[in-house]
Every structure is written in C-alpha cells, then in structure tokens.
Write a protein that holds these residues in place. Structure first.
Motif, PDB file in Angstrom:
ATOM      1  N   PRO A  44      -2.318 103.350  98.381  1.00 26.30           N
ATOM      2  CA  PRO A  44      -2.080 102.178  97.506  1.00 26.30           C
ATOM      3  C   PRO A  44      -3.296 101.547  97.013  1.00 26.30           C
ATOM      4  CG  PRO A  44      -0.551 101.949  99.548  1.00 26.30           C
ATOM      5  CD  PRO A  44      -1.851 103.015  99.922  1.00 26.30           C
ATOM      6  N   PRO A  45      -3.129 101.280  95.800  1.00 27.94           N
ATOM      7  CA  PRO A  45      -4.479 100.640  95.181  1.00 27.94           C
ATOM      8  C   PRO A  45      -4.664  98.944  95.718  1.00 27.94           C
ATOM      9  CG  PRO A  45      -2.562 100.284  93.482  1.00 27.94           C
ATOM     10  CD  PRO A  45      -2.093 101.373  94.636  1.00 27.94           C
ATOM     11  N   LEU A  46      -5.887  98.885  95.853  1.00 28.08           N
ATOM     12  CA  LEU A  46      -6.339  97.331  96.103  1.00 28.08           C
ATOM     13  C   LEU A  46      -6.424  96.559  94.765  1.00 28.08           C
ATOM     14  CD1 LEU A  46      -7.277  95.418  98.107  1.00 28.08           C
ATOM     15  CD2 LEU A  46      -9.669  96.270  98.077  1.00 28.08           C
ATOM     16  N   VAL A  47      -6.124  95.401  94.855  1.00 26.68           N
ATOM     17  CA  VAL A  47      -6.277  94.444  93.729  1.00 26.68           C
ATOM     18  C   VAL A  47      -6.779  93.176  94.327  1.00 26.68           C
ATOM     19  CG1 VAL A  47      -5.320  93.091  91.961  1.00 26.68           C
ATOM     20  CG2 VAL A  47      -4.395  95.552  92.421  1.00 26.68           C
ATOM     21  N   LEU A  48      -7.954  92.769  93.802  1.00 27.76           N
ATOM     22  CA  LEU A  48      -8.591  91.571  94.341  1.00 27.76           C
ATOM     23  C   LEU A  48      -8.410  90.299  93.443  1.00 27.76           C
ATOM     24  CD1 LEU A  48     -12.326  93.294  95.216  1.00 27.76           C
ATOM     25  CD2 LEU A  48     -10.334  92.517  96.859  1.00 27.76           C
ATOM     26  N   VAL A  49      -8.406  89.447  93.893  1.00 26.51           N
ATOM     27  CA  VAL A  49      -8.397  88.138  93.073  1.00 26.51           C
ATOM     28  C   VAL A  49      -9.842  87.263  93.139  1.00 26.51           C
ATOM     29  CG1 VAL A  49      -7.157  86.528  94.932  1.00 26.51           C
ATOM     30  CG2 VAL A  49      -7.341  85.808  92.535  1.00 26.51           C
ATOM     31  N   ALA A  50     -10.499  87.105  92.128  1.00 27.71           N
ATOM     32  CA  ALA A  50     -11.681  86.149  92.099  1.00 27.71           C
ATOM     33  C   ALA A  50     -11.180  84.577  92.166  1.00 27.71           C
ATOM     34  CB  ALA A  50     -12.457  86.207  90.972  1.00 27.71           C
ATOM     35  N   CYS A  51     -11.415  84.079  93.311  1.00 29.45           N
ATOM     36  CA  CYS A  51     -10.954  82.976  93.792  1.00 29.45           C
ATOM     37  C   CYS A  51     -11.825  81.834  94.059  1.00 29.45           C
ATOM     38  CB  CYS A  51      -9.773  82.613  95.012  1.00 29.45           C
ATOM     39  SG  CYS A  51      -9.025  81.336  95.285  1.00 29.45           S
ATOM     40  N   SER A  52     -11.988  80.559  93.026  1.00 26.46           N
ATOM     41  CA  SER A  52     -12.961  79.628  93.367  1.00 26.46           C
ATOM     42  C   SER A  52     -12.612  78.536  94.095  1.00 26.46           C
ATOM     43  CB  SER A  52     -13.415  79.171  91.956  1.00 26.46           C
ATOM     44  OG  SER A  52     -12.232  78.332  91.630  1.00 26.46           O
ATOM     45  N   GLY A  53     -11.242  78.407  94.396  1.00 28.46           N
ATOM     46  CA  GLY A  53     -10.529  77.502  95.090  1.00 28.46           C
ATOM     47  C   GLY A  53      -9.998  76.485  94.061  1.00 28.46           C
ATOM     48  N   GLY A  54     -10.147  76.404  92.971  1.00 26.54           N
ATOM     49  CA  GLY A  54      -9.587  75.584  91.641  1.00 26.54           C
ATOM     50  C   GLY A  54      -8.020  76.013  91.614  1.00 26.54           C
ATOM     51  N   ALA A  55      -7.446  75.082  90.684  1.00 27.68           N
ATOM     52  CA  ALA A  55      -6.032  75.245  90.652  1.00 27.68           C
ATOM     53  C   ALA A  55      -5.818  76.627  90.132  1.00 27.68           C
ATOM     54  CB  ALA A  55      -5.639  74.254  89.701  1.00 27.68           C
ATOM     55  N   ASP A 208     -11.354  70.720  92.901  1.00 29.76           N
ATOM     56  CA  ASP A 208     -11.944  70.610  91.430  1.00 29.76           C
ATOM     57  C   ASP A 208     -13.486  70.736  91.510  1.00 29.76           C
ATOM     58  OD1 ASP A 208      -9.326  70.307  90.349  1.00 29.76           O
ATOM     59  OD2 ASP A 208      -9.167  68.508  91.222  1.00 29.76           O
ATOM     60  N   ASP A 209     -14.025  71.545  91.010  1.00 31.33           N
ATOM     61  CA  ASP A 209     -15.334  71.652  90.910  1.00 31.33           C
ATOM     62  C   ASP A 209     -16.016  70.620  89.855  1.00 31.33           C
ATOM     63  OD1 ASP A 209     -18.034  72.298  90.189  1.00 31.33           O
ATOM     64  OD2 ASP A 209     -17.763  74.495  89.791  1.00 31.33           O
ATOM     65  N   PRO A 210     -16.945  69.797  90.425  1.00 30.98           N
ATOM     66  CA  PRO A 210     -17.559  68.701  89.677  1.00 30.98           C
ATOM     67  C   PRO A 210     -18.352  69.139  88.238  1.00 30.98           C
ATOM     68  CG  PRO A 210     -18.587  69.083  91.690  1.00 30.98           C
ATOM     69  CD  PRO A 210     -17.397  69.694  91.577  1.00 30.98           C
ATOM     70  N   HIS A 211     -18.617  70.447  88.346  1.00 34.00           N
ATOM     71  CA  HIS A 211     -19.208  70.881  87.262  1.00 34.00           C
ATOM     72  C   HIS A 211     -18.642  71.131  85.978  1.00 34.00           C
ATOM     73  CE1 HIS A 211     -22.919  73.365  89.424  1.00 34.00           C
ATOM     74  NE2 HIS A 211     -22.985  71.844  89.111  1.00 34.00           N
ATOM     75  N   ASN A 212     -17.160  71.237  86.330  1.00 30.80           N
ATOM     76  CA  ASN A 212     -15.954  71.275  85.117  1.00 30.80           C
ATOM     77  C   ASN A 212     -15.931  69.896  84.453  1.00 30.80           C
ATOM     78  OD1 ASN A 212     -15.714  73.937  85.719  1.00 30.80           O
ATOM     79  ND2 ASN A 212     -13.818  73.640  86.990  1.00 30.80           N
ATOM     80  N   ALA A 213     -16.390  68.884  84.914  1.00 35.53           N
ATOM     81  CA  ALA A 213     -16.401  67.601  84.261  1.00 35.53           C
ATOM     82  C   ALA A 213     -17.835  67.055  83.917  1.00 35.53           C
ATOM     83  CB  ALA A 213     -15.677  66.554  85.156  1.00 35.53           C
ATOM     84  N   ASP A 214     -18.977  67.857  84.176  1.00 32.70           N
ATOM     85  CA  ASP A 214     -20.195  67.478  84.026  1.00 32.70           C
ATOM     86  C   ASP A 214     -20.851  67.384  82.525  1.00 32.70           C
ATOM     87  OD1 ASP A 214     -22.951  67.285  84.151  1.00 32.70           O
ATOM     88  OD2 ASP A 214     -23.205  68.128  85.916  1.00 32.70           O
ATOM     89  N   PRO A 215     -21.006  66.592  81.781  1.00 34.43           N
ATOM     90  CA  PRO A 215     -21.455  66.586  80.481  1.00 34.43           C
ATOM     91  C   PRO A 215     -22.594  67.303  80.072  1.00 34.43           C
ATOM     92  CG  PRO A 215     -21.771  64.267  81.395  1.00 34.43           C
ATOM     93  CD  PRO A 215     -20.994  65.172  82.215  1.00 34.43           C
ATOM     94  N   ALA A 216     -23.394  67.791  81.266  1.00 36.77           N
ATOM     95  CA  ALA A 216     -24.569  68.505  80.923  1.00 36.77           C
ATOM     96  C   ALA A 216     -24.208  70.080  80.535  1.00 36.77           C
ATOM     97  CB  ALA A 216     -25.464  68.670  82.216  1.00 36.77           C
ATOM     98  N   TYR A 217     -22.854  70.402  80.621  1.00 34.22           N
ATOM     99  CA  TYR A 217     -22.489  71.722  80.367  1.00 34.22           C
ATOM    100  C   TYR A 217     -21.675  71.585  78.929  1.00 34.22           C
ATOM    101  CZ  TYR A 217     -24.018  72.934  85.036  1.00 34.22           C
ATOM    102  OH  TYR A 217     -25.035  73.014  86.104  1.00 34.22           O
ATOM    103  N   THR A 218     -22.079  72.707  78.157  1.00 29.02           N
ATOM    104  CA  THR A 218     -21.201  72.630  76.985  1.00 29.02           C
ATOM    105  C   THR A 218     -19.785  72.776  77.101  1.00 29.02           C
ATOM    106  OG1 THR A 218     -23.310  73.531  75.993  1.00 29.02           O
ATOM    107  CG2 THR A 218     -21.225  73.847  74.718  1.00 29.02           C
ATOM    108  N   ARG A 219     -19.581  73.796  77.884  1.00 32.65           N
ATOM    109  CA  ARG A 219     -17.827  73.945  78.055  1.00 32.65           C
ATOM    110  C   ARG A 219     -17.253  72.819  78.586  1.00 32.65           C
ATOM    111  NH1 ARG A 219     -14.087  78.232  78.282  1.00 32.65           N
ATOM    112  NH2 ARG A 219     -15.690  79.639  77.668  1.00 32.65           N
ATOM    113  N   SER A 220     -18.116  71.785  79.453  1.00 31.49           N
ATOM    114  CA  SER A 220     -17.349  70.555  79.985  1.00 31.49           C
ATOM    115  C   SER A 220     -17.081  69.746  78.989  1.00 31.49           C
ATOM    116  CB  SER A 220     -18.297  70.372  81.077  1.00 31.49           C
ATOM    117  OG  SER A 220     -18.294  71.223  82.193  1.00 31.49           O
ATOM    118  N   ARG A 221     -18.421  69.498  77.992  1.00 33.82           N
ATOM    119  CA  ARG A 221     -18.135  68.606  76.990  1.00 33.82           C
ATOM    120  C   ARG A 221     -16.845  68.927  76.101  1.00 33.82           C
ATOM    121  NH1 ARG A 221     -23.681  69.280  76.783  1.00 33.82           N
ATOM    122  NH2 ARG A 221     -23.708  70.514  74.953  1.00 33.82           N
ATOM    123  N   LEU A 222     -16.793  70.246  75.686  1.00 32.35           N
ATOM    124  CA  LEU A 222     -15.689  70.705  74.761  1.00 32.35           C
ATOM    125  C   LEU A 222     -14.393  70.405  75.477  1.00 32.35           C
ATOM    126  CD1 LEU A 222     -14.603  72.090  72.349  1.00 32.35           C
ATOM    127  CD2 LEU A 222     -15.109  74.164  73.631  1.00 32.35           C
TER     128      LEU A 222
END
Length: 346
Positions: A44-55, A208-222
């Motif tokens: 049977p094939p193995l499938v992995l999930v990349a999990c950061s712990g976020g929602a 909830d990764d604090p980097h996701n709300a850090d305005p230093a990161y472009t994607r976070s500001r967006l």
C-alpha cells in the motif's frame, strides 16, 4: 448523525486526493530484474502530511488519519522545525505527539537551518521543501499533503500581481506539483475558516505561529491588512475571485508553455543557436517563454529570474540598438551576435 459540515468537507477533499494517489500508484508498472512486469501485489502507498501544528495542517492530518485506513493507504506525518523561534524544538516534538495520537506512522520532526538567499520567507520555504523531499524519499512516500487553503491561494496571486511576474505567477499554487507529482494540496477550494472550524469541533489543539501575524513578513502584512482592505473596498468574494483567477491563469499558462516548447525547437539554427529573426516573428508571450527557458537551461536559477530580466533579453530581439551583453542571475549573460542570440555563463 453525520460529521459537522466542516469536517465532512475536509474529509471529502482528502478522500478525493487519496483516490488520485491510489490511481497513480496502481498505474505504475513494476518490473523484475529480467525486465518482466512484476505481478506481485504492491505494498500500500504511504502518504505523508506536512504538519506545522496550525489549524490548516492539523485539520489535514486529522482527515488523512480518518480516510487513509478506509482506502488501504498508509498515513504518516512530518513536521519541520525551522529553528527560527525559541522553543521551536519543543513545539515540533508536541506536533509529533499529536500526529502519533491521530494514528499517523511514521510521525517525525525534521530540524533545518534556514539560510538567507532570497529573503527570510523564501529561505524558510526552500529549507522546508528540502526537508519534506528528504522525508518523502527516506520513507518511500507516494505523496506529501500540504494544507494550503483558498485564502493562501488568493495571497499568492496578489503577491505575484505585485511583482509583475506574468501569467505563471498569477496562476498561484498547483493542486499537484513537485517531482512525479509528490505534493498534493487538497484544500485549495476550501477557506481557512473551514479548517479552523473542523479543528474546533473535533477538539484538536492548534498552534498559531506568531510569524503569521508579524508585519515584518510580506505575506503577513497582506493577510492582516491587504486582503481585509480589498474586501472592505470591493466587498466579499475577493478571495474566491482571486482563486478563480489562479485557475484560469494556470490553464492559459499551461497552453502557452506547450506552445513555447514547440516554438523553441523551431527558432534554432543547425548548430542549436537561437535565430533573432525567427524569435521576432513569435507572439510576445510565446517569445518570452522561449527566452526564459533558454536562460534557465544555461544555468540561471528560475527562482531568481524575474520578468524584468526577460524583458531586457527580449529587447535584444525587438529593440536592437547595438547594446551590449545582458547580465542575468547565475552568472549568465545574453548577447546578440550576427543575428543570433547567444546565451552563456560568463
């Protein structure tokens, strides 16, 4: 009584992807050392999930753990410790415990060192994918599931638009990508709130990764400022419209890439050099793709090659005024010589 609608939605999305993985796995012919098709039953094939712990990734891990056994698929998980925050190793260990509790095996944490090339966000992404590639190869995984949602797709489209990178950049993230279709993104049609709701109703712990709300990161500001401002100005539905734009742009970009691949063979002379007159006759969108592919083939890194670079090379074809060589990333240079476009490493 069935599961909560949010849970049902994420499980259905994962089930569809697992069916695709199984179909791909079963279509792969296996041969013995004598070159004969091996008719023994495949593992049977193995499938992995990349999990950061976020929602998003916890919802994905939960759905994979639920759906995989019903389809005869082995399910595991990997979390990447970027070593960018104090206590990151402890949090990574906690994610492994959560994945194990869901029934995922193997479940492991991989620590990486994030460089500086391309800026902090790009460097972290490169390190993360290198770790995921390594885990997939080490365990022989058929696929790695990523928890990118429709909201992530909308952000990616806007970032591409801001860079002026063209149709391919506006096409966002593909549902299937990577070597041999390794990476699968089941949630591109689901919004972020659906994943969070699924975690809440299943009492799944979320970090909830604090980097996701850090305005230093472009994607976070967006995420925190840009998209809410667009929705305020234009009304609800901006995220859905941007995700729809991504799919339409991907269809167009795929067709143009196919055209450019064919055209690229027709614009070379008998020695393989690019002929400027034949390049000039191509539609601009096709010509720029031919030029980009030619530059990358010589050694220019695709991730460092932007639209402005290709525009400069294109002017050697369309705006020839005797200008000199164009310097490109990767120590590559492009120069017009005797009606030919010469691209080489300097």
């Amino acid at each position: 009584m069935g599961p909560h609608p949010a849970v049902a939605a994420i499980r259905l999305a994962v089930r569809r992807v697992l069916h695709d993985v199984l179909n791909d796995h079963n279509r792969t012919d296996r041969y013995d050392r004598n070159g004969l098709r091996d008719r023994q039953e495949q593992a049977p094939p193995l499938v992995l999930v990349a999990c950061s712990g976020g929602a998003d990734s916890m919802a994905l891990a939960s759905a994979l753990a639920f759906e995989a056994p019903k389809l005869g698929v082995r399910a595991g998980g990997v979390t990447v410790d970027h070593n960018l925050q104090a206590g990151s190793g402890t949090r990574a260990a906690e994610v492994v415990v959560r994945m194990t509790a869901l029934g995922l095996a193997p479940a492991e944490a991989v620590a990486v060192t994030v460089g500086r090339a391309g800026g902090p966000e790009a460097a972290a992404r490169d390190a993360r994918y290198a770790a995921l590639d390594g885990a997939a190869l080490r365990h022989g995984a058929a696929a790695v599931l990523l928890g990118h949602t429709r909201d992530d797709q909308a952000e990616t489209v806007l970032l591409g638009l801001a860079r002026g990178s063209g149709t391919r950049s506006l096409s966002g993230m593909a549902a299937v990508s990577g070597a041999a279709g390794r990476y699968r993104r089941p949630f591109l049609q689901l919004d972020r709130q659906t994943a969070r709701k699924a975690c809440m109703v299943q009492s799944l712990p979320v970090w909830d990764d604090p980097h996701n709300a850090d305005p230093a990161y472009t994607r976070s500001r967006l995420r925190q400022e840009g998209l809410p401002a667009l929705e305020k100005a234009l009304g609800k539905g901006v995220v859905e419209a941007l995700a729809r734009t991504a799919q339409l742009s991907r269809d167009d970009a795929d067709a143009l890439d196919d055209w450019a691949a064919e055209a690229g063979r027709s614009v070379r002379d008998e020695t393989g050099r690019l002929e400027c007159a034949k390049l000039y006759a191509l539609p601009p969108a096709v010509r720029r793709r031919v030029l980009r592919r030619a530059v990358i083939e010589v050694g220019s890194p695709a991730g460092s090659l932007f639209a402005r670079h290709i525009e400069e090379v294109d002017r050697l074809i369309t705006g020839w005024r005797g200008q000199g060589a164009i310097n490109l990333p990767g120590r590559v240079e492009a120069q017009r010589q005797g009606g030919r476009l010469v691209i080489r490493q300097g």
